[in-house]
Design a protein around this motif. Sequence first.
Motif, short mmCIF file in Angstrom:
data_model
loop_
_atom_site.label_atom_id
_atom_site.label_comp_id
_atom_site.label_asym_id
_atom_site.label_seq_id
_atom_site.Cartn_x
_atom_site.Cartn_y
_atom_site.Cartn_z
N UNK A 105 31.35 42.50 26.89
CA UNK A 105 31.63 43.90 27.21
C UNK A 105 33.14 44.07 27.14
N UNK A 106 33.59 44.91 26.21
CA UNK A 106 35.01 45.12 25.96
C UNK A 106 35.38 46.54 26.36
N UNK A 107 36.65 46.88 26.20
CA UNK A 107 37.10 48.25 26.47
C UNK A 107 36.40 49.25 25.54
N UNK A 108 35.94 48.79 24.37
CA UNK A 108 35.23 49.64 23.41
C UNK A 108 33.72 49.62 23.64
N UNK A 109 33.26 48.93 24.65
CA UNK A 109 31.83 48.77 24.91
C UNK A 109 31.39 47.38 24.50
N UNK A 110 30.10 47.16 24.44
CA UNK A 110 29.56 45.85 24.05
C UNK A 110 29.87 45.59 22.59
N UNK A 111 30.33 44.37 22.28
CA UNK A 111 30.63 43.98 20.91
C UNK A 111 30.25 42.51 20.70
N UNK A 112 29.91 42.19 19.48
CA UNK A 112 29.60 40.81 19.11
C UNK A 112 30.90 40.02 19.00
N UNK A 113 30.89 38.81 19.55
CA UNK A 113 32.05 37.92 19.41
C UNK A 113 31.69 36.63 18.68
N UNK A 114 30.40 36.36 18.52
CA UNK A 114 29.98 35.16 17.81
C UNK A 114 28.58 35.34 17.25
N UNK A 115 28.39 34.82 16.04
CA UNK A 115 27.07 34.78 15.39
C UNK A 115 26.99 33.40 14.74
N UNK A 116 26.05 32.59 15.19
CA UNK A 116 25.88 31.24 14.65
C UNK A 116 24.43 31.08 14.20
N UNK A 117 24.24 30.93 12.90
CA UNK A 117 22.89 30.83 12.33
C UNK A 117 22.68 29.44 11.73
N UNK A 118 21.52 28.90 11.97
CA UNK A 118 21.14 27.58 11.46
C UNK A 118 19.84 27.69 10.67
N UNK A 119 19.69 26.84 9.66
CA UNK A 119 18.43 26.89 8.90
C UNK A 119 17.25 26.64 9.82
N UNK A 120 16.19 27.40 9.57
CA UNK A 120 14.95 27.22 10.31
C UNK A 120 13.91 26.63 9.39
#
Length: 150
Positions: free
Chosen positions: A119-134
């Motif tokens: 939760x930032x001053x601009x509202x909720x924002x993504x800070x990390x996206x980590x994807x792995x093969x399924x």
Amino acid sequence: MPKSPSRTAVSVGGTADDVEAAFYEALQRGDIEALMACWADDDEMFCVHPGGPRLVGPGAIRAAFEQMFGNGAIHATPARVRKVESLASAVHNVLERIEVLTSEGPRHAYVLATNVYHKTAQGWRMVAHHASPGAAHAPDEANDPPQTLH
């Protein structure tokens, strides 16, 4: 220029769930501006695509998604979301169902992704996206543990 619905979803007052929905909508449309609007304005944010290097900062993340969108939109649908949330952060682990169009028709693959929101001053924002093969096929739901954490 009028705002798209996905940008409205990430406006101040939205939730981490709203940002996640806007992120996957932007992927499916191949909309780099809407996708980047989901991310925090932070030089330390990071992204890891399956089998790829760690991308740090908005420039590197944007360049990677622009390159991916050069091949068309990414048809990723999140499912089986597991959440750990607090007042100022949220961690979502999702199973992404990826649709790939081949000469034989659509094929599906699965990717496990963890999305982290602050939760930032601009509202909720993504800070990390980590994807792995399924798996190449739908995982067995019978082996999926319950959502309740003790």
